[in-house]
Design a protein around this motif. Structure first.
Motif, PDB file in Angstrom:
ATOM      1  N   PHE A   1       0.842  -1.196   0.000  1.00  0.00           N
ATOM      2  CA  PHE A   1       0.000   0.000   0.000  1.00  0.00           C
ATOM      3  C   PHE A   1       0.879   1.248   0.000  1.00  0.00           C
ATOM      4  CE2 PHE A   1      -1.603   3.325   2.851  1.00  0.00           C
ATOM      5  CZ  PHE A   1      -2.601   3.840   2.041  1.00  0.00           C
ATOM      6  N   GLU A   2       1.870   1.212   0.906  1.00  0.00           N
ATOM      7  CA  GLU A   2       2.788   2.354   1.024  1.00  0.00           C
ATOM      8  C   GLU A   2       3.512   2.592  -0.303  1.00  0.00           C
ATOM      9  OE1 GLU A   2       5.728   1.815   4.134  1.00  0.00           O
ATOM     10  OE2 GLU A   2       7.078   3.147   3.033  1.00  0.00           O
TER      11      GLU A   2
ATOM     12  N   VAL B   1       1.153   4.170  -2.826  1.00  0.00           N
ATOM     13  CA  VAL B   1       0.948   5.606  -2.589  1.00  0.00           C
ATOM     14  C   VAL B   1       2.165   6.392  -3.064  1.00  0.00           C
ATOM     15  CG1 VAL B   1       0.683   7.366  -0.799  1.00  0.00           C
ATOM     16  CG2 VAL B   1      -0.597   5.242  -0.632  1.00  0.00           C
ATOM     17  N   LYS B   2       3.326   5.914  -2.682  1.00  0.00           N
ATOM     18  CA  LYS B   2       4.545   6.645  -3.044  1.00  0.00           C
ATOM     19  C   LYS B   2       4.727   6.704  -4.553  1.00  0.00           C
ATOM     20  CE  LYS B   2       7.003   6.148   1.271  1.00  0.00           C
ATOM     21  NZ  LYS B   2       8.050   5.484   2.028  1.00  0.00           N
ATOM     22  N   ARG B   3       4.424   5.579  -5.206  1.00  0.00           N
ATOM     23  CA  ARG B   3       4.543   5.569  -6.672  1.00  0.00           C
ATOM     24  C   ARG B   3       3.527   6.526  -7.283  1.00  0.00           C
ATOM     25  NH1 ARG B   3       7.119   4.451 -10.184  1.00  0.00           N
ATOM     26  NH2 ARG B   3       6.286   2.683 -11.328  1.00  0.00           N
TER      27      ARG B   3
ATOM     28  N   ILE C   1       0.690  -0.230  -8.798  1.00  0.00           N
ATOM     29  CA  ILE C   1       0.218   0.929  -8.030  1.00  0.00           C
ATOM     30  C   ILE C   1      -1.291   0.836  -7.797  1.00  0.00           C
ATOM     31  CG2 ILE C   1       0.092   3.436  -7.965  1.00  0.00           C
ATOM     32  CD1 ILE C   1       2.398   3.470  -9.982  1.00  0.00           C
ATOM     33  N   VAL C   2      -1.999   0.610  -8.875  1.00  0.00           N
ATOM     34  CA  VAL C   2      -3.456   0.633  -8.831  1.00  0.00           C
ATOM     35  C   VAL C   2      -4.012  -0.401  -7.862  1.00  0.00           C
ATOM     36  CG1 VAL C   2      -5.519   0.334 -10.232  1.00  0.00           C
ATOM     37  CG2 VAL C   2      -3.478   1.352 -11.221  1.00  0.00           C
TER      38      VAL C   2
ATOM     39  N   LEU D   1      -3.727   0.701  -4.060  1.00  0.00           N
ATOM     40  CA  LEU D   1      -4.093   2.021  -3.567  1.00  0.00           C
ATOM     41  C   LEU D   1      -5.388   2.042  -2.774  1.00  0.00           C
ATOM     42  CD1 LEU D   1      -3.116   4.641  -6.257  1.00  0.00           C
ATOM     43  CD2 LEU D   1      -2.193   4.294  -3.992  1.00  0.00           C
ATOM     44  N   LYS D   2      -6.299   1.148  -3.127  1.00  0.00           N
ATOM     45  CA  LYS D   2      -7.585   1.199  -2.449  1.00  0.00           C
ATOM     46  C   LYS D   2      -7.671   0.257  -1.261  1.00  0.00           C
ATOM     47  CE  LYS D   2     -10.405   3.189  -5.997  1.00  0.00           C
ATOM     48  NZ  LYS D   2     -11.583   3.097  -6.838  1.00  0.00           N
TER      49      LYS D   2
ATOM     50  N   GLU E   1      -6.156   0.428   1.675  1.00  0.00           N
ATOM     51  CA  GLU E   1      -6.163   1.061   2.988  1.00  0.00           C
ATOM     52  C   GLU E   1      -7.369   1.963   3.146  1.00  0.00           C
ATOM     53  OE1 GLU E   1      -4.094   1.593   6.651  1.00  0.00           O
ATOM     54  OE2 GLU E   1      -3.876   0.190   5.006  1.00  0.00           O
TER      55      GLU E   1
ATOM     56  N   ARG F   1       4.329  12.522 -13.550  1.00  0.00           N
ATOM     57  CA  ARG F   1       3.340  12.478 -12.467  1.00  0.00           C
ATOM     58  C   ARG F   1       3.644  13.515 -11.403  1.00  0.00           C
ATOM     59  NH1 ARG F   1       3.126   6.885 -12.723  1.00  0.00           N
ATOM     60  NH2 ARG F   1       4.543   6.598 -10.980  1.00  0.00           N
TER      61      ARG F   1
ATOM     62  N   SER G   1     -10.240   7.036  -0.501  1.00  0.00           N
ATOM     63  CA  SER G   1      -9.756   6.433   0.751  1.00  0.00           C
ATOM     64  C   SER G   1      -8.506   7.154   1.268  1.00  0.00           C
ATOM     65  CB  SER G   1      -9.470   4.955   0.530  1.00  0.00           C
ATOM     66  OG  SER G   1      -8.647   4.794  -0.606  1.00  0.00           O
TER      67      SER G   1
ATOM     68  N   ASN H   1      -5.568   7.498   1.089  1.00  0.00           N
ATOM     69  CA  ASN H   1      -4.251   6.930   0.823  1.00  0.00           C
ATOM     70  C   ASN H   1      -3.120   7.685   1.519  1.00  0.00           C
ATOM     71  OD1 ASN H   1      -5.164   4.762  -0.623  1.00  0.00           O
ATOM     72  ND2 ASN H   1      -5.038   5.810  -2.586  1.00  0.00           N
TER      73      ASN H   1
ATOM     74  N   ILE I   1      -0.232   7.576   4.452  1.00  0.00           N
ATOM     75  CA  ILE I   1       0.552   6.486   5.063  1.00  0.00           C
ATOM     76  C   ILE I   1       0.402   6.568   6.582  1.00  0.00           C
ATOM     77  CG2 ILE I   1       2.878   5.531   5.354  1.00  0.00           C
ATOM     78  CD1 ILE I   1       3.409   6.486   2.457  1.00  0.00           C
TER      79      ILE I   1
ATOM     80  N   TYR J   1      10.695  12.761  -3.328  1.00  0.00           N
ATOM     81  CA  TYR J   1      10.920  12.234  -4.676  1.00  0.00           C
ATOM     82  C   TYR J   1      11.040  13.337  -5.735  1.00  0.00           C
ATOM     83  CZ  TYR J   1       9.354   8.309  -1.981  1.00  0.00           C
ATOM     84  OH  TYR J   1       9.248   7.361  -1.013  1.00  0.00           O
TER      85      TYR J   1
END
Lengths: 386, 216
Positions: free
Chosen positions: A285-286, A289-291, A378-379, A382-383, A385, B79, B89, B91, B93, B108
């Protein structure tokens, strides 16, 4: 989530810790055991050859010594043995040594190693001992059984018997007493025989019945001397042979060690892989999000290389520290409970093996961990969490 | 100052087991405020992911500021330089504080954020900065998520059901914020299933059976 991530790193840490502890523990334990088993043997001078042929070997031995006289870097001395009785009726083995000897290697039908260690114990780690003409070196047990005279001195009285059966009583001042395992029990008669050391000038050859005539040789030319002894039909024993055998045993041990290390490498590798996969599962998940917010694959990879490397390195150091502590406890138990001097050691090959082993595991799994982290879609995560 | 944005989708197709998106055409530039409505499973999120360069497509042409987007290539730079995501949601962390979550894009990107204080003030989240996101309400979480999305001054905001988990008051706050950002020149693409919310936008599309119908 925090708890979950922590527990996953904890699981990975436990696996990494156990993996490295098992490996390091195995190496240090086998090396320490091997070292402690052979340390006395390797402390013996490998240039010493002991030879004997019994009481009738005088001529053969003299033939050998004539050859030895011609060699440089070669020294020798005779050691005669007979049996005498102490004034209190106990039988004891008497060893006649020159007044000054450079080493003391005793002979016994039971065990050469034991007796040579006894000698070591007797002279307290030194290779030199000196006994005067009217002096004796006795074991602690004999010393304890002697009664002091008016002046508080202890005297050893020995009764010798010659070949014709004639008995003669001789008195010796106790120069020193030694402790060590050279007092051995005769299992058949259930009695014990003590060893006593006298100067060779203390008794004439015709005053006692000589059982053995031994020759102790120190030489830098072992192979040649052994060849001469064999040619003269004189039995010889050498520390060198035993040491060679021990070296062969140790080499076999090293081969086994490599094999076991390889098996451990695979088993622990599988274990670590599974733990890393688990750890990664909860980080997806992390990563997602980061990506999504723009982290490049290389940034994520770097993060996980650093994390994986840190976890693995920290656990390696912790496992080394724990194993060393446990080995010190083991050493303490050996020394205090079993009264055995124990040295904890690891040899260079094992150290290199462990470093290479940990380096590869750390490198492989950190990179694998990082590589797998970049494969996260990524996709998909993402949902997750909410 | 918002950078120029010009994205164009032409004949975009995407299939999983069956076709999800068929021949999608869409243009978005600065000041565009587009909503896409559709039932669950209609492919709204897939379209959003394609628009946001986090998912590939099977056919058609996608131009993002004159860059032709190709399948399988990593567009992380595009991006973080251009897009801010807002999710239903949130997202965020959970192991990080609000401040760390908001600042995360800076890890980043070499791009300096000159507007952190302004963003925090406009979203009224100064008091939340040092709190863990796990202790926040839905509305607070979404405001933190919006702050994160705005930090790198994106020219495009993609919001996937941003009000889906919020009460009416917080929904209004979020919609006002999006409108405010749109007026600054940012393009906004919002996905929603709520027709009332959809009408907030300048242009409303309905995604039905993989086809995008304009001016719904």
């Amino acid at each position: 989530m925090i708890k979950k991530t922590f527990s996953n790193y904890l699981l990975l840490s436990v696996t990494a810790f156990l993996s490295f502890a098992i490996m390091f523990g195995y190496l240090i334990y086998t090396d320490s055991e091997s070292y402690n088993k052979y340390k006395d043997l390797f402390a013996d001078n490998p240039n010493v050859i002991f030879s004997y042929n019994g009481a009738e070997s005088k001529n053969e031995l003299r033939a050998v010594t004539k050859q030895l006289d011609k060699l440089s870097d070669t020294h020798y001395y005779y050691m005669r043995q007979c049996v005498a009785q102490t004034s209190f009726g106990k039988e004891c083995e008497v060893n006649f040594l020159p007044g000054y000897v450079w080493g003391l290697y005793l002979t016994s039908n039971d065990s050469e190693v034991v007796t040579s260690r006894a000698a070591r114990a007797m002279i307290k780690g030194k290779y030199e001992v000196s006994i005067g003409v009217n002096e004796a070196l006795v074991s602690q047990r004999v010393y304890n059984s002697l009664k002091p005279d008016k002046n508080g001195k202890k005297q050893l009285k020995l009764i010798f018997t010659n070949d014709e059966g004639k008995r003669i009583l001789k008195k010796y001042d106790v120069a020193a007493a030694y402790s060590g395992p050279n007092e051995y029990d005769d299992l058949e008669t259930n009695s014990s025989i003590d060893s006593v050391y006298l100067n060779i000038g203390s008794v004439d050859e015709d005053e006692c019945s000589i059982l053995n005539l031994d020759l102790v040789i120190y030489t830098e030319q072992k192979d040649f001397v052994i060849q001469q002894l064999k040619k003269s039909n004189v039995t010889c024993e050498e520390v060198y042979t035993e040491q060679n055998q021990a070296v062969r045993d140790i080499k076999n041990g090293i081969m086994n060690k490599y094999l076991i290390a390889a098996v451990l490498f695979i088993l622990l590798g599988i274990n670590l892989y599974s733990s890393f996969t688990n750890a990664l599962k909860d980080r997806k998940f992390e990563i997602g999000v980061k990506r999504a917010i723009g982290a490049k694959k290389s940034s994520i990879m770097l993060q996980f290389v650093i994390e994986g490397f840190t976890v693995m390195l920290a656990n390696t150091l912790l496992s080394v520290w724990t194993v060393l502590s446990l080995m010190n406890v083991y050493k303490f138990v050996k020394e205090i409970v079993f009264n055995e001097k124990y040295i904890v050691t690891i040899n260079t090959e094992s150290l290199i093996l462990f470093v290479v082993f940990t380096f590869f595991l750390i490198l492989i799994f950190s990179l694998l961990f990082a590589y797998k982290s970049t494969k996260v879609e990524i996709v998909k995560y993402l949902k997750e969490e909410l | 100052m918002v950078k120029d944005i010009n994205i164009e989708l032409s004949g975009i197709k995407k299939s999983y087991d069956k076709p999800v998106l068929k021949d999608i055409c869409l243009s978005v530039t600065n000041y565009s405020y587009v909503t896409i409505v559709g039932k669950s499973g209609s492919g709204k999120s897939t379209l959003m992911n394609i628009l946001g360069l986090i998912e590939g497509f099977d056919g058609g042409v996608y131009r993002f500021n004159n860059t032709v987007i190709k399948k399988g290539k990593d567009y992380s730079k595009l991006r973080y330089e251009n897009i801010g995501f807002i999710f239903q949601s949130y997202n965020l962390i959970p192991t990080l504080t609000c401040r760390e979550n908001i600042m995360l894009p800076l890890v980043y990107s070499s791009k300096q954020s000159g507007s952190f204080d302004e963003i925090i003030e406009s979203l009224d989240i100064a008091d939340l900065l040092d709190k863990k996101v796990t202790v926040l309400s839905g509305g607070e979480k979404q405001r933190v998520a919006i702050a994160r999305a705005l930090l790198l001054n994106p020219s495009l905001i993609i919001a996937d059901e941003p009000t889906g988990n919020l009460d009416p008051t917080n929904t209004r706050t979020v919609l006002n914020l999006l409108e405010k950002e749109n007026k600054k020149g940012r393009a906004v693409i919002m996905i929603t299933h709520d027709d009332t919310i959809a009408r907030e936008a300048g242009k409303v599309y309905r995604l039905e059976n993989g086809v995008l119908h304009e001016n719904y």
